[in-house]
Design a protein around this motif. Structure first.
Motif, PDB file in Angstrom:
ATOM      1  N   MET A  27       0.824  -1.184   0.000  1.00  0.00           N
ATOM      2  CA  MET A  27       0.000   0.000   0.000  1.00  0.00           C
ATOM      3  C   MET A  27       0.875   1.258   0.000  1.00  0.00           C
ATOM      4  O   MET A  27       0.500   2.258  -0.601  1.00  0.00           O
ATOM      5  N   ILE A  28       2.008   1.198   0.651  1.00  0.00           N
ATOM      6  CA  ILE A  28       2.909   2.353   0.699  1.00  0.00           C
ATOM      7  C   ILE A  28       3.423   2.684  -0.705  1.00  0.00           C
ATOM      8  O   ILE A  28       3.498   3.859  -1.083  1.00  0.00           O
ATOM      9  N   ILE A  29       3.765   1.677  -1.482  1.00  0.00           N
ATOM     10  CA  ILE A  29       4.244   1.910  -2.846  1.00  0.00           C
ATOM     11  C   ILE A  29       3.132   2.522  -3.688  1.00  0.00           C
ATOM     12  O   ILE A  29       3.347   3.486  -4.433  1.00  0.00           O
ATOM     13  N   TYR A  30       1.930   1.984  -3.558  1.00  0.00           N
ATOM     14  CA  TYR A  30       0.757   2.482  -4.279  1.00  0.00           C
ATOM     15  C   TYR A  30       0.482   3.935  -3.897  1.00  0.00           C
ATOM     16  O   TYR A  30       0.314   4.814  -4.751  1.00  0.00           O
ATOM     17  N   PHE A  31       0.454   4.198  -2.610  1.00  0.00           N
ATOM     18  CA  PHE A  31       0.194   5.539  -2.094  1.00  0.00           C
ATOM     19  C   PHE A  31       1.282   6.519  -2.545  1.00  0.00           C
ATOM     20  O   PHE A  31       0.992   7.649  -2.940  1.00  0.00           O
ATOM     21  N   SER A  32       2.538   6.065  -2.522  1.00  0.00           N
ATOM     22  CA  SER A  32       3.650   6.927  -2.938  1.00  0.00           C
ATOM     23  C   SER A  32       3.574   7.267  -4.420  1.00  0.00           C
ATOM     24  O   SER A  32       3.873   8.400  -4.816  1.00  0.00           O
ATOM     25  N   GLY A  33       3.188   6.298  -5.239  1.00  0.00           N
ATOM     26  CA  GLY A  33       3.050   6.552  -6.667  1.00  0.00           C
ATOM     27  C   GLY A  33       1.964   7.576  -6.958  1.00  0.00           C
ATOM     28  O   GLY A  33       2.152   8.505  -7.749  1.00  0.00           O
ATOM     29  N   ILE A  34       0.820   7.432  -6.297  1.00  0.00           N
ATOM     30  CA  ILE A  34      -0.289   8.380  -6.492  1.00  0.00           C
ATOM     31  C   ILE A  34       0.108   9.758  -5.968  1.00  0.00           C
ATOM     32  O   ILE A  34      -0.148  10.780  -6.613  1.00  0.00           O
ATOM     33  N   PHE A  35       0.743   9.797  -4.803  1.00  0.00           N
ATOM     34  CA  PHE A  35       1.147  11.079  -4.216  1.00  0.00           C
ATOM     35  C   PHE A  35       2.196  11.772  -5.091  1.00  0.00           C
ATOM     36  O   PHE A  35       2.148  12.981  -5.303  1.00  0.00           O
ATOM     37  N   GLY A  36       3.150  11.003  -5.630  1.00  0.00           N
ATOM     38  CA  GLY A  36       4.156  11.574  -6.529  1.00  0.00           C
ATOM     39  C   GLY A  36       3.528  12.122  -7.795  1.00  0.00           C
ATOM     40  O   GLY A  36       3.889  13.214  -8.258  1.00  0.00           O
ATOM     41  N   GLN A  37       2.581  11.392  -8.367  1.00  0.00           N
ATOM     42  CA  GLN A  37       1.883  11.883  -9.546  1.00  0.00           C
ATOM     43  C   GLN A  37       1.118  13.160  -9.234  1.00  0.00           C
ATOM     44  O   GLN A  37       1.093  14.088 -10.047  1.00  0.00           O
ATOM     45  N   LEU A  38       0.498  13.212  -8.066  1.00  0.00           N
ATOM     46  CA  LEU A  38      -0.250  14.408  -7.670  1.00  0.00           C
ATOM     47  C   LEU A  38       0.676  15.612  -7.539  1.00  0.00           C
ATOM     48  O   LEU A  38       0.373  16.701  -8.045  1.00  0.00           O
ATOM     49  N   LEU A  39       1.825  15.429  -6.900  1.00  0.00           N
ATOM     50  CA  LEU A  39       2.776  16.538  -6.745  1.00  0.00           C
ATOM     51  C   LEU A  39       3.323  17.022  -8.087  1.00  0.00           C
ATOM     52  O   LEU A  39       3.426  18.232  -8.317  1.00  0.00           O
ATOM     53  N   VAL A  40       3.655  16.089  -8.968  1.00  0.00           N
ATOM     54  CA  VAL A  40       4.182  16.487 -10.275  1.00  0.00           C
ATOM     55  C   VAL A  40       3.101  17.190 -11.091  1.00  0.00           C
ATOM     56  O   VAL A  40       3.361  18.201 -11.750  1.00  0.00           O
ATOM     57  N   THR A  41       1.875  16.685 -11.029  1.00  0.00           N
ATOM     58  CA  THR A  41       0.775  17.313 -11.775  1.00  0.00           C
ATOM     59  C   THR A  41       0.495  18.721 -11.263  1.00  0.00           C
ATOM     60  O   THR A  41       0.264  19.635 -12.060  1.00  0.00           O
ATOM     61  N   ILE A  42       0.539  18.910  -9.957  1.00  0.00           N
ATOM     62  CA  ILE A  42       0.346  20.254  -9.393  1.00  0.00           C
ATOM     63  C   ILE A  42       1.488  21.169  -9.823  1.00  0.00           C
ATOM     64  O   ILE A  42       1.270  22.304 -10.233  1.00  0.00           O
ATOM     65  N   SER A  43       2.718  20.678  -9.760  1.00  0.00           N
ATOM     66  CA  SER A  43       3.851  21.534 -10.127  1.00  0.00           C
ATOM     67  C   SER A  43       3.904  21.817 -11.623  1.00  0.00           C
ATOM     68  O   SER A  43       4.477  22.820 -12.034  1.00  0.00           O
ATOM     69  N   MET A  44       3.268  20.984 -12.449  1.00  0.00           N
ATOM     70  CA  MET A  44       3.252  21.242 -13.884  1.00  0.00           C
ATOM     71  C   MET A  44       2.458  22.507 -14.220  1.00  0.00           C
ATOM     72  O   MET A  44       2.651  23.079 -15.296  1.00  0.00           O
ATOM     73  N   THR A  45       1.613  22.966 -13.314  1.00  0.00           N
ATOM     74  CA  THR A  45       0.876  24.213 -13.569  1.00  0.00           C
ATOM     75  C   THR A  45       1.813  25.417 -13.538  1.00  0.00           C
ATOM     76  O   THR A  45       1.471  26.467 -14.074  1.00  0.00           O
TER      77      THR A  45
END
Length: 149
Positions: A1-19
């Motif tokens: 679950m930690i790997i899954y959560f980390s992947g989603i959280f990393g995608q969220l951070l990169v998507t936010i920073s892409m703005t």
């Protein structure tokens, strides 16, 4: 679950920073990182979480997938998160982003980029919220046993 959560959280951070990215190379690297997070963390973490959750439910004192409401909710929630991730996030990462990368337009001049980024942010936000909910119910184990007739 930690790997899954980390992947989603990393995608969220990169998507936010892409703005905040304005250079074409920064946007391409952001797209590349989102696809790496999806390919190397989110997908393997989701599948491992699903299989280990089923194995733990069947092989421990919890007595199966349908004996407790919280286990049933976690199983259905995880399946929904996987389907959501493969349909929304997977579609953006593996279908729309390659079209943006192969286009001659700067991504900030391409309306497909803005639409894709918005869809990606929405899908990842829903998945992140759902995973947070699943972690919370794993900890507090609400609702008790199902009454089976």
């Amino acid at each position: 679950m930690i790997i899954y959560f980390s992947g989603i959280f990393g995608q969220l951070l990169v998507t936010i920073s892409m703005t905040f990215f304005s250079e074409q190379s920064q946007i391409y690297v952001g797209i590349l990182f989102v696809s790496y997070f999806d390919h190397y963390l989110t997908i393997p973490g989701a599948l491992a979480s699903l299989f280990t959750g089923i194995w733990l439910a069947l092989r421990t004192h919890w007595g199966g997938l349908t004996k407790y409401y919280w286990i049933l909710t976690k199983w259905i929630g995880n399946m929904f998160a996987i389907i959501l991730g493969s349909s929304i996030t997977g579609n953006v990462v593996y279908n729309l982003f390659p079209q943006i990368l192969s286009s001659n337009l700067h991504p900030l001049q391409n309306p497909l980029y803005f639409q894709s980024r918005k869809m990606l942010f929405l899908g990842i936000s829903i998945s992140f919220s759902l995973l947070t909910f699943l972690v919370v119910i794993s900890y507090i184990k609400p609702w008790g046993k199902r009454k089976i007739r």
